[in-house]
Design a protein around this motif. Structure first.
Motif: not given
Length: 101
Positions: A12-13, A17-19, A24-25
Motif C-alpha cells: 500500500l502506497d 494519505y499521510q500528506s 488536515a492537522e
C-alpha cells in the motif's frame, strides 16, 4: 488455486494519505489558533463593556439612590418638626402646614 498464494504480498502506497492527514492537522491547528484569538477579542470587548456599564449605569443608580435617601431624610425631619410644633402649640398638624404655605 488460491489468489493470495499466487501473489503473496499486497503493498500500500500511503504517501498521499499521510500528506492529507498532515494537511488536515495543520489546517485544524490554524483554525483553532484563529478561533482562540477571536474569542479573546470577544472576551476583551465584554470586559470593556462591563467596565463602561459600571461607570455609566452603576454610578447614576447610586446617585439616584443617594438622592432618594436624602429626600426621605428631609421628609422625616419635616414631619418631626411639624409634630413637635403641634405638641408645643396645641394646633393640629394640618393647621400648622397651612401656615407654611
Amino acid at each position: 488455486m488460491n489468489v493470495f498464494s499466487i501473489f503473496g504480498r499486497l503493498a500500500l502506497d500511503d504517501k498521499e494519505y499521510q500528506s492529507g492527514l498532515r494537511g488536515a492537522e495543520t489546517a485544524t491547528t490554524k483554525s483553532a489558533t484563529t478561533m482562540a484569538a477571536q474569542l479573546k477579542k470577544v472576551g476583551d470587548a465584554a470586559t470593556t463593556l462591563g467596565k463602561g456599564m459600571s461607570t455609566f449605569v452603576t454610578g447614576p443608580i447610586l446617585a439616584v439612590t443617594g438622592a432618594a435617601i436624602a429626600s426621605a431624610i428631609a421628609v422625616g425631619n419635616y414631619a418631626d418638626k411639624i409634630l413637635d410644633l403641634a405638641e408645643q402649640t396645641g394646633l393640629s398638624t394640618d393647621r400648622l402646614q397651612a401656615f407654611e404655605q
